[in-house]
Enzyme design. Structure first.
Site, PDB file in Angstrom:
ATOM      1  N   GLN A 172      -7.326  -4.197   9.929  1.00  0.00           N
ATOM      2  CA  GLN A 172      -6.515  -4.144  10.803  1.00  0.00           C
ATOM      3  C   GLN A 172      -6.845  -3.024  11.478  1.00  0.00           C
ATOM      4  O   GLN A 172      -5.647  -2.090  12.103  1.00  0.00           O
ATOM      5  CB  GLN A 172      -4.908  -4.035   9.739  1.00  0.00           C
TER       6      GLN A 172
ATOM      7  N   ARG B 107       2.334  -9.509  10.496  1.00  0.00           N
ATOM      8  CA  ARG B 107       3.739  -9.115  10.903  1.00  0.00           C
ATOM      9  C   ARG B 107       4.911 -10.464  10.594  1.00  0.00           C
ATOM     10  O   ARG B 107       6.028  -8.939  10.542  1.00  0.00           O
ATOM     11  CB  ARG B 107       4.016  -8.180  12.173  1.00  0.00           C
TER      12      ARG B 107
ATOM     13  N   ASP C 178      -3.534   7.749   4.794  1.00  0.00           N
ATOM     14  CA  ASP C 178      -2.964   6.271   4.587  1.00  0.00           C
ATOM     15  C   ASP C 178      -3.659   6.234   5.684  1.00  0.00           C
ATOM     16  O   ASP C 178      -3.911   6.652   6.917  1.00  0.00           O
ATOM     17  CB  ASP C 178      -1.473   6.354   5.054  1.00  0.00           C
ATOM     18  N   GLU C 179      -3.810   5.247   5.802  1.00  0.00           N
ATOM     19  CA  GLU C 179      -4.191   3.730   7.440  1.00  0.00           C
ATOM     20  C   GLU C 179      -5.675   4.201   7.784  1.00  0.00           C
ATOM     21  O   GLU C 179      -6.190   5.060   8.856  1.00  0.00           O
ATOM     22  CB  GLU C 179      -3.369   4.000   8.926  1.00  0.00           C
TER      23      GLU C 179
ATOM     24  N   LYS D 272       0.975  -1.284   0.055  1.00  0.00           N
ATOM     25  CA  LYS D 272       0.191  -0.329   0.182  1.00  0.00           C
ATOM     26  C   LYS D 272       0.964   1.100   0.045  1.00  0.00           C
ATOM     27  O   LYS D 272       0.802   2.114  -0.698  1.00  0.00           O
ATOM     28  CB  LYS D 272      -1.462  -0.316   1.096  1.00  0.00           C
ATOM     29  N   THR D 273       2.204   1.511   0.767  1.00  0.00           N
ATOM     30  CA  THR D 273       2.829   2.566   0.636  1.00  0.00           C
ATOM     31  C   THR D 273       3.307   2.869  -0.758  1.00  0.00           C
ATOM     32  O   THR D 273       3.513   3.810  -0.604  1.00  0.00           O
ATOM     33  CB  THR D 273       4.055   1.702   1.828  1.00  0.00           C
TER      34      THR D 273
END
Length: 762
Positions: free
Chosen positions: A255, A610, A224-225, A32-33
Site C-alpha cells: 500500500q 477498500r 504507523d503507515e 493493524k490499528t
C-alpha cells in the site's frame, strides 16, 4: 487483560512483543490499528511504562485521535499523556520548545501550501522570471523534494548535478528561488510543512544534547503507515530510537502509493538491514472484505517483484464475483455507474454512504457527478476546496496569524488592505523594498511608516499598526475564542461580509461564524494537546489538519467520490473503480520504469481493498482527454486479475462483451475458462503491453527514424520499442497523420506519425 482475548495469534504477538526492533507487516483489513492501539495499552497497563515515555507517530490527526480514544478505554486518562500525533504535529511541538536554538521564536508561523505558493509567485515576479516556466507548483515541488532528501538551499546551489538538471529543464534560477524562499520564510519567522521535518533533523544533528534529551525521553517509538515515510521521517525516528532500540513500525509495502510526495518504499523493504535482530510479524488475515475481493487483490499484487511476501486470506464469506462494466464512452460510464448505484441501493435498502466511486484523477469526477445528479443521488467530492482554504476563512485566519506573529509576511500581504483602508499594492511594494534595502522586518517598516511612504499612506498604516497592537493585547489576555471574536468584529471583516446580502455573501458570513464555532469547540474541549487555550495553540492545530480531519458529519450520508490516493485507510460496502484504461490507469506518466508501474499496481491494490462486500470495475472505449475524443483500451490491470474471480456485468455494460459469468457454487463454468484463454491470447491481438515484460525488442544496429512522409501501406517498419511490423492502414485526421501497424510481438497499434520513431525497411 481482556483486550488480548479478542486478538488472533499474529495480532497478539504484535501486541506483547514490545522489546527490541519489530516490524509488523499488516495486510489490508488485517486489524493493524487494533494491534498498534493494544500494543501501547499493553505497555502502559501491563509493563507499567510511563505514557510520557511513549512516542507514537501517525499520518493523520484523525487516526491519532481514534487510537488515543481506544487506548483510553483500556488504561483510562493516562492515555492523555502519550506523545501521539502526526509527524508534523509532534515535531512542531518539539520545535516550539527548542526553536530558539535554530533562531526562531516559539510562536513561529506554519505556512500551508497556499501560503508557500503565494510567496513563490511573489518571488518569481520580483526576480522578473517567466511565471509560465517557474510555476508555483513546479517550484514548490522541487523545493519540497530537496528538503525531504535533507538538501538545504546551500547544498542545492553548490551541487552541479542539480544545476545541470535545472538548466536542462530551462529553469536555471531554481536554486536561487530556493535560497530566497528559505531566507524569506526565516525572516518571516515561518516554517512550511517540509521545514518541520527538515529543521527537526537539523536540530538533532547540530545539537546532540537536544537529541540525547529526547532519546532518553522516548523509551518506545512506534510508527504507523511506515511504508509512507520519506527519508527525513525515517532518519528522525531512527535517531530517536537509537538508545533504547525499542522501535516498532507497522505498515504494508503493498500500500505504498505516495512516492510523488517523497515516500520511499525502500524504508520498509530494507528495514531489516538497519536492524539485523529485527522481529518480523505478519498480519495476514483480512477481516474487511469477501473472499473474492481478497483473492482479486492478491492476484493483482502478485505481479509486483519488489515486495515483502505475505499470504493475505480471509474467513469471510466468498461473496459475489467482481463486476466488470464496459461503457462506450466516459459519459456512458457515469450513467452506468449511477444506474447501478441506484438499483443496488433500492434493492438492498442501502444508504448512499455505503457507496464510493474511486478514480485515478480528479477530472474523472465530472461525468460521475452529472450522472448522479440526474438520478437525484446525493454525493460528496473529497479533495475539493477545503473549508480552511476558502477566501473568507483565509482572510480571518490571516488576521489571527499576524496578531500572533508580526513577521508573517504572507498574512500581512492578505490583510493589510482588507477591508480597504487605503494601503494599495503599490504602497505595499514600497514597504517591501524598504524592508529589503534596510534589512529590517516589514513590521518595523510599518511602525516607522512615515519614514518610507507618503503621509496619507503613513496615516492609514499607523491606524493599522494601532489596530494590530490592540488585538495583540486582547490575545494575551483572552482565550482563543474571545480573541478571535474580538478580531473578527473589530477588524471590519464581519461587517463587510454581513453587508453582502447575496447568497454567496451570506454563505461566506456563515462560514466565518462556523470558524468561530470551531475555535469555541477548541477552547471548550480538554485534552492533552489542548492544555493551552490561546490563539497560537489553535493556529498550530489548524495548520496541521489534513483533509481526512475536516470532514463534516452532515456530509456522511452521501455517495463518496474521491481519488484512490485520498481513499487510503477508508472502507466502503460497495466500491466502483472507474476509468480502468491504458494510459489512464496505469497512468501514461507511470510507464517509464518498473518502479513506477509497480507503484500504479499498488494503487490499484489499495483501491480494490477498500471494498467490503461488492466491487465494480469499469472502463470506457472512448474518452475525452485534453479536448479530443480518444479511443481507449482496457487496462492491463484487468488482464492481471485471475478470471475466476471476475465477471462481465451484462446488465450494466454496453454492447456485447466477451462472455464471462464466472463461478457458481464454488466452480467456474466454461465461459470463464474461455475468457481466461482470451486474456492470454489477447496480449498479441490488442493494444496492450505484455504483462510479464518478457517480450523486449533490441533496436537494429544504426537504428535511426525514417522520413514517414514517404510511408505507404504494406511497408515493413521497425519501432525502437515494439520491434518489427507491417503497415496495414494509413489515416489522415486533420493535421494528424496516423498509421496502423501490426507488430510481430505487440499486436496492432495506431501511431501518430508526427511523434512515432519508425525506420522503414525495404
Amino acid at each position: 487483560m481482556d483486550y488480548l482475548e479478542c486478538l488472533n495469534k499474529a495480532q497478539k504477538e504484535g501486541v506483547i512483543h514490545t522489546e527490541g526492533p519489530c516490524m509488523i507487516i499488516a495486510g489490508a483489513g488485517s486489524g493493524k490499528t487494533r494491534v498498534l492501539t493494544y500494543r501501547i495499552a499493553h505497555l502502559i497497563k501491563t509493563q507499567q511504562v510511563d505514557p510520557f515515555n511513549i512516542l507514537a507517530l501517525t499520518f493523520t490527526n484523525k487516526a491519532a485521535q481514534e487510537m488515543r480514544k481506544r487506548i483510553e478505554q483500556v488504561v483510562g486518562t493516562e492515555a492523555r499523556n502519550l506523545w501521539m500525533g502526526t509527524f508534523h504535529s509532534v515535531f512542531a511541538r518539539i520545535l516550539r520548545s527548542e526553536a530558539s536554538k535554530l533562531g526562531y521564536p516559539s510562536n513561529f508561523t506554519i505556512y500551508d501550501t497556499d501560503d508557500s505558493k503565494t510567496l513563490i509567485k511573489a518571488l518569481v515576479k520580483e526576480k522578473g522570471l517567466d511565471d509560465k516556466i517557474y510555476k508555483p507548483n513546479v517550484v514548490l515541488n522541487r523545493i519540497s523534494a530537496a528538503k525531504n532528501r535533507l538538501i538545504s538551499w546551500r547544498n542545492y546551489i553548490q551541487n552541479p548535478v542539480f544545476q545541470a538538471d535545472d538548466a536542462s529543464q530551462m529553469k536555471p534560477e531554481m536554486g536561487n528561488l530556493y535560497r530566497t524562499y528559505a531566507q524569506r520564510c526565516y525572516k518571516a519567522d515561518a516554517m512550511d510543512f517540509d521545514d518541520l521535518l527538515f529543521n527537526t533533523n537539523l536540530l538533532f544533528k547540530d545539537f546532540p544534547d537536544v537529541l540525547n534529551k529526547y532519546q532518553h525521553r522516548f523509551h518506545y517509538v512506534m510508527v504507523d503507515e511506515f511504508q509512507d515515510t520519506n527519508l527525513s521521517q525515517y532518519l528522525i525516528t531512527k535517531k530517536l530510537a537509537a538508545v533504547n532500540q525499542n522501535i516498532a513500525v507497522v505498515g504494508d509495502d503493498a500500500q505504498s502509493i505516495y512516492a510523488f510526495r517523497g515516500a520511499d518504499i525502500q524504508n520498509i523493504l530494507n528495514f531489516e538491514k538497519d536492524y539485523p535482530d529485527l522481529r518480523v510479524i505478519k498480519l495476514e488475515q483480512n477481516y474487511r472484505s469477501t473472499g473474492n475481493i481478497v483473492n482479486t487483490a492478491n492476484s493483482v499484487i502478485n505481479h509486483n517483484k519488489a515486495q515483502l511476501h505475505k499470504n493475505v486470506w480471509t474467513q469471510n464469506e466468498e461473496g459475489e464475483l467482481v463486476h466488470l462494466i464496459k461503457a462506450t464512452s466516459d459519459n456512458e460510464e457515469g450513467k452506468l455507474v449511477a444506474s447501478s448505484i441506484f438499483e443496488e441501493r433500492a434493492n438492498k435498502q442501502l444508504k448512499n454512504s455505503d457507496f464510493a466511486v474511486l478514480y485515478r484523477t480528479n477530472s474523472q469526477s465530472r461525468a460521475i457527478e452529472e450522472a448522479l445528479r440526474r438520478v437525484n443521488i446525493g454525493y460528496k467530492v473529497i479533495g475539493g476546496l477545503s473549508f480552511y482554504q476558502r477566501k473568507e476563512i483565509k482572510d480571518l485566519m490571516g488576521y489571527l496569524r499576524f496578531v500572533v506573529n508580526q513577521n508573517d509576511e504572507q498574512a500581512l500581504r492578505r490583510i493589510i488592505n482588507l477591508p480597504k483602508r487605503g494601503i494599495g499594492a503599490g504602497t505595499f511594494e514600497k514597504l517591501m523594498v524598504a524592508a529589503y534595502d534596510h534589512d529590517i522586518s516589514l513590521w518595523e517598516v510599518l511602525v516607522n511608516a512615515k519614514s518610507f511612504v507618503t503621509s496619507r499612506a503613513a496615516n492609514a498604516i499607523h491606524d493599522f499598526v494601532t489596530l494590530i497592537r490592540s488585538f495583540k493585547i486582547v490575545t494575551e489576555q483572552k482565550d482563543a475564542f474571545e480573541a478571535a471574536s474580538h478580531i473578527a468584529k473589530n477588524s471590519g471583516l464581519l461587517k463587510m461580509l454581513y453587508e453582502d446580502k447575496t447568497i454567496e455573501g451570506l454563505n461566506r458570513y456563515e462560514n466565518v461564524q462556523e470558524l468561530l464555532n470551531a475555535i469555541k469547540e477548541f477552547v471548550d474541549t480538554t485534552s492533552e494537546n489542548r492544555r493551552e487555550k490561546n490563539l497560537g495553540a489553535f493556529l498550530q492545530e489548524i495548520a496541521l489538519l489534513t483533509d481526512a480531519d475536516t470532514e463534516k458529519d452532515s456530509e456522511l450520508e452521501k455517495v463518496t467520490l474521491m481519488t484512490i490516493h485520498s481513499a487510503k485507510g477508508l472502507e466502503f460496502n460497495n466500491v466502483y473503480i472507474v476509468g480502468l484504461e491504458e494510459d489512464l490507469f496505469p497512468s501514461q506518466m507511470m510507464l517509464s520504469s518498473r518502479a513506477d508501474l509497480e507503484e500504479e499496481r499498488r494503487l490499484f491494490y489499495v483501491a480494490i481493498t477498500r471494498a467490503q462486500k461488492k466491487l465494480f470495475l469499469s472502463y470506457a472505449l472512448t474518452r475525452y482527454r485534453y479536448g479530443r475524443l480518444k479511443n481507449c483500451e482496457p487496462s492491463r490491470f484487468i488482464e492481471e486479475i485471475d478470471p475466476v474471480f471476475i465477471k462481465v456485468d451484462r446488465k450494466w455494460s454496453s454492447g456485447k462483451p466477451a462472455s464471462m459469468t464466472g463461478r457458481a457454487g464454488g466452480t467456474h463454468n466454461t465461459s470463464g475458462v474461455s475468457y481466461a484463454k482470451n486474456l492470454v491470447s489477447g496480449i498479441q491481438k490488442r493494444n496492450l503491453k505484455p504483462i510479464n515484460g518478457s517480450i523486449q525488442h533490441k533496436p537494429s544496429e544504426n537504428f535511426s527514424p525514417s522520413d514517414t512522409s514517404k510511408l505507404e501501406q504494406g511497408m515493413k517498419v521497425e519501432h525502437p520499442k515494439f520491434g518489427y511490423g507491417k503497415v496495414v492502414m494509413l489515416d489522415q485526421e486533420g493535421a494528424q497523420r496516423k498509421a496502423r501497424v501490426e507488430f510481430e510481438n505487440f499486436g496492432e497499434k495506431t501511431l501518430l506519425l508526427s511523434f512515432a520513431k519508425l525506420k522503414i525497411h525495404q
